[in-house]
Design an enzyme around this catalytic site. Structure first.
Site, PDB file in Angstrom:
ATOM      1  N   LYS A 171       0.827  -1.213   0.000  1.00 22.89           N
ATOM      2  CA  LYS A 171       0.000   0.000   0.000  1.00 22.89           C
ATOM      3  C   LYS A 171       0.861   1.263   0.000  1.00 22.89           C
ATOM      4  CE  LYS A 171      -2.447  -0.799   3.603  1.00 22.89           C
ATOM      5  NZ  LYS A 171      -1.716  -2.045   3.918  1.00 22.89           N
ATOM      6  N   THR A 173       3.884   1.547  -1.142  1.00 24.37           N
ATOM      7  CA  THR A 173       4.526   1.640  -2.460  1.00 24.37           C
ATOM      8  C   THR A 173       3.550   2.187  -3.496  1.00 24.37           C
ATOM      9  OG1 THR A 173       5.702  -0.359  -1.800  1.00 24.37           O
ATOM     10  CG2 THR A 173       5.967   0.340  -4.063  1.00 24.37           C
ATOM     11  N   ARG A 195       1.975   7.106   7.465  1.00 27.72           N
ATOM     12  CA  ARG A 195       2.266   6.926   8.885  1.00 27.72           C
ATOM     13  C   ARG A 195       3.771   6.797   9.103  1.00 27.72           C
ATOM     14  NH1 ARG A 195      -0.676   1.701  10.569  1.00 27.72           N
ATOM     15  NH2 ARG A 195      -0.282   1.170   8.400  1.00 27.72           N
ATOM     16  N   LYS A 206       8.262  -7.492   9.224  1.00 29.53           N
ATOM     17  CA  LYS A 206       7.765  -6.821   8.021  1.00 29.53           C
ATOM     18  C   LYS A 206       8.774  -5.884   7.380  1.00 29.53           C
ATOM     19  CE  LYS A 206       3.629  -4.440   6.337  1.00 29.53           C
ATOM     20  NZ  LYS A 206       2.401  -3.722   6.704  1.00 29.53           N
ATOM     21  N   ALA A 425      -2.709  -0.343  12.979  1.00 32.33           N
ATOM     22  CA  ALA A 425      -4.008  -0.492  12.331  1.00 32.33           C
ATOM     23  C   ALA A 425      -4.850  -1.595  12.953  1.00 32.33           C
ATOM     24  CB  ALA A 425      -3.826  -0.758  10.842  1.00 32.33           C
ATOM     25  N   PHE A 456      -3.312  -1.986   6.729  1.00 34.26           N
ATOM     26  CA  PHE A 456      -3.838  -3.328   6.523  1.00 34.26           C
ATOM     27  C   PHE A 456      -5.025  -3.344   5.551  1.00 34.26           C
ATOM     28  CE2 PHE A 456      -1.864  -4.092  10.873  1.00 34.26           C
ATOM     29  CZ  PHE A 456      -0.715  -4.635  10.333  1.00 34.26           C
ATOM     30  N   PHE A 535       3.944  -8.121  -9.524  1.00 41.83           N
ATOM     31  CA  PHE A 535       5.236  -8.749  -9.250  1.00 41.83           C
ATOM     32  C   PHE A 535       5.759  -9.371 -10.546  1.00 41.83           C
ATOM     33  CE2 PHE A 535       3.602  -8.057  -5.146  1.00 41.83           C
ATOM     34  CZ  PHE A 535       4.597  -8.245  -4.194  1.00 41.83           C
ATOM     35  N   TRP A 564       7.012  -0.149  -8.757  1.00 38.93           N
ATOM     36  CA  TRP A 564       8.142  -0.744  -8.024  1.00 38.93           C
ATOM     37  C   TRP A 564       9.367  -0.878  -8.933  1.00 38.93           C
ATOM     38  CZ3 TRP A 564      10.914  -5.399  -8.484  1.00 38.93           C
ATOM     39  CH2 TRP A 564      11.734  -5.717  -7.389  1.00 38.93           C
TER      40      TRP A 564
END
Length: 712
Positions: A171, A173, A195, A206, A425, A456, A535, A564
């Site tokens: 999210k 990214t 955030r 993560k 979250a 999330f 991806f 990305w």
């Protein structure tokens, strides 16, 4: 900017009475006044509001010099235009994407960010509206809101997601790729609002939250570590309040009323006085006295004793590190605590109510009031005890005075980002600050875009964004961008757990989760654009299938994104889809009426309408807390569900769209200062733990270059 002063005229002082009715109101509203009178002392100071800029040119008249008032007015008009909205003259940074894509930290380090004061000037901030921290980040003062109060807001875009894998679906990214596309490639003013990450996930499983690949905030080391110290300020304030609670109980247990009162209101240089916050407590108690010597014995006892019931304390200590062994602790084991000990716990720092207050406040005065309203326990008669009662509100505000200012950074392509507040979250409401969004909406102007992220899945961060943050801010969203990945949809279709190894051959059967999350957004009447974060292992057939199914489920559009690997250029199609969706009229609505629905009804509404539960089940402890909060007058607050992010249900291993489950509510807590009630669903923990192999195994520092290695 008020324009009353453009019509300023010059007249002899003898005309004063004749023109007083016209001139006085105009001068009082003006921001700049040019005095050309031969007798400026004839103009009463009461006609000019405090803070007005006064240019006294009277001397030029008296000396016979020619005064070019017209030049002054023209210069003022140019200044006025510069303060109003314009398309930014932003110098965007060029990208040179490599293949294969290097690590995030290599990409970040390969780009030289603009000096933050240059960025600030490009987006219309004045020099006295920023406080610079190093070369690449700055705090923005809240005074900018007053300066731009008449500026129209830009479009408001929320980035949410499907139910994620443990590694996240990108999210942040997508958020960064979208604003890079809007500003650097479509020449549209846009701001990202993110955030601040906790070091819990940064050093846990993560990793950081600066985005990734060629769509990230730079410098990513500064973003992911201490930034400007806001989380440290929250930790200090939170733990000061925790210390105040236990200290007060100790002293009340070991002193008489008289001794306690004499220490609370000490004799200093022969004088005994109440402090300002103590006078506020007296007023709350209905004691209308200001002289400490005039209180009766009953009033002394009432003032001095909070009578906190230790079993009702809800305020916990916090630490910004995942430490499972602090989930339950015993405090007060030292001999100096005179036998006062109790069971307590630590929460992760970003779960502190002070973090939620920071994220939801809209001014320094509002933050101080919210901090004072925070309920930490109940007294022995069942009444709430607040930070204000403990006398600590002013001290908390002092610790938080700088943290309230949003942090300005930039993307890899040199577009602006606000990084501010970071409530978890799945524990708190999972959104960046109201203040960052409000300032950004003014800076981008009416045709610009502010893209803010919710944590999330849409069932958690988005639901809380709408029902909690939008109520607090009064802002109305225009578009939801819903992030999905092929790998997560494969997992939701029964595929194996996602690791850092990509899926390759698993069947794509989990689009039901994407469809459900689209339906959740539609409950609020906001158009949805699906962003498929692509991806390299995704096939063309998989990409086309997901986008087609998303549109069938009611999405306004569904777009594959390649930010990305190539930066903003790879999200231009997404940016165009968002612009088109934002042109539609928003039909935004809340899920429930906070005033009409009871706490239980609101919890049930979220469980059934959003999660798809059959019903809820309250533990006896949860029901008792609900009864207490309702009796104390807190039943009209919105709900902030603390629930796992890995499933629509309370069970992390239930993927896809679970059905016919009963949602267990194990406990209910109140964040009165922040302004919500938060139920704990199932075995939800407010202190995460570290995995077997945390991220910190890969993080290191080159002691010669002082460069950080291993962050991602």
């Amino acid at each position: 900017m008020n324009q009353a002063w453009w019509s300023t005229f010059i007249a002899p002082a003898t005309w004063r009475l004749r023109w007083e009715d016209r001139l006085s109101p105009g001068l009082h509203e003006a921001d700049i006044v040019v005095l050309g009178s031969r007798k400026p002392e004839e103009i009463p100071l009461t006609w000019i509001q405090p803070g007005t800029t006064v240019l006294n040119c009277s001397h030029d008249f008296l000396s016979g010099k020619c005064l070019h008032i017209g030049n002054m007015v023209s210069s003022g008009r140019r200044w006025l235009r510069e303060q109003q909205h314009r398309r930014w003259r932003l110098h965007c940074l060029k990208l040179q994407p490599l293949s294969p894509v290097p690590s995030d930290i290599e990409i970040s380090r390969g780009q030289t960010p603009k000096a933050v004061d240059v960025l600030a000037k490009e987006i219309g901030l004045l020099a006295d509206e920023i406080e610079i921290y190093g070369k690449s980040k700055a705090k923005v003062r809240l005074s900018v809101l007053e300066r731009l109060k008449n500026q129209a807001d830009g479009k408001y875009v929320l980035v949410a997601g499907i139910t994620p894998t443990p590694l996240g679906e990108g999210k942040s990214t997508v958020t960064i790729g979208l604003v890079q596309a809007l500003t650097a490639h479509l020449n549209v003013n846009s701001f990202a609002c993110l955030r601040q990450p906790s070091q819990g996930p940064t050093f846990g499983v993560k990793g950081g939250a600066a985005g990734g690949g060629y769509a990230q905030v730079i410098p990513m080391e500064e973003f992911n570590l201490h930034l400007t110290g806001d989380i440290h300020a929250i930790t200090a304030a939170n733990n000061l309040l925790a210390a105040a609670i236990d200290t007060r109980i100790l002293h009340e247990n070991t002193q008489t009323d008289k001794a306690l009162y004499n220490r609370l209101v000490p004799l200093v240089n022969g004088v005994r006085e109440f402090s300002e916050i103590q006078l506020a407590r007296l007023k709350k108690l209905g004691i209308n006295k200001t002289d400490p010597s005039t209180l009766t014995e009953e009033e002394v006892s009432k003032f001095a004793r909070l009578d906190i019931n230790p079993s009702t304390i809800t305020w916990q200590r916090v630490l910004d590190t995942n430490d499972r062994f602090l989930r339950k602790i015993t405090i007060g084991q030292g001999n100096t605590e005179k036998g006062y000990f109790r069971q307590a716990q630590f929460d992760i720092a970003v779960a502190s109510e002070i973090m939620a207050v920071l994220a939801l406040t809209d001014s320094l005065a509002d933050m101080k009031a919210r901090l004072g309203r925070m309920v930490v326990a109940s007294d022995k008669s069942g009444q709430p005890v607040t930070a204000e009662d403990l006398g600590v509100t002013g001290a908390l505000t002092v610790l938080m005075k700088d943290a309230i200012k949003p942090n300005l950074m930039q993307t890899l392509e040199g577009t602006p980002v606000f990084v501010h507040a970071g409530p978890f979250a799945n524990i708190a409401h999972g959104n960046s600050s109201v203040l960052a969004d409000k300032i950004a909406l003014k800076l981008v102007g009416e045709e610009g875009f502010v893209v803010t992220e919710a944590g999330f899945g849409a069932d958690i961060g988005m639901e809380k964004f709408f029902n909690i943050k939008c109520r607090a801010s009064g802002l109305v969203p225009n578009v939801v961008v819903l992030v999905a990945t092929v790998r997560a949809l494969k997992m939701h279709g029964g595929g194996p757990s996602v690791s850092k190894l990509h899926y390759v051959k698993t069947e794509l059967n989990g689009c039901c989760n994407l469809q459900k999350q689209i339906q959740i957004a539609q409950l609020f009447g906001v158009p949805v654009v699906v962003a498929l974060n692509v991806f390299k292992t995704d096939t063309r057939a998989e990409i086309d299938l997901v986008c087609e199914l998303a549109k069938r489920a009611g999405a306004f559009d569904a777009v594959p994104c390649y930010h990305w690997s190539v930066g903003g250029k790879g999200s231009v199609d997404l940016a165009r889809a968002v612009r088109e969706a934002a042109s539609k009229r928003s039909q935004f609505q809340f899920l429930y009426d906070v005033q009409v629905r009871s706490i239980v009804d609101k919890i049930r509404t979220i469980a059934q309408a959003v999660y798809g539960a059959k019903d809820i089940e309250l533990s006896p402890e949860a029901q008792a807390k609900i009864d207490r909060y309702t009796k104390q007058g807190f039943g009209n607050l919105p709900i902030c569900m603390a629930k796992t992010h890995l499933s629509l249900s309370h069970e992390p291993d239930k993927k896809g769209v679970p059905r016919d489950f009963i949602l267990p509510i194990s406990d209910v807590r109140a964040s009165i200062g922040a302004g919500f009630i938060y139920p704990l669903v199932g075995t939800m923990s407010t202190m995460p733990g570290l995995p077997t192999r945390p991220c910190f195994y890969d993080i290191d520092l080159d002691t010669e270059t002082e460069q950080v290695k291993g962050l991602f």
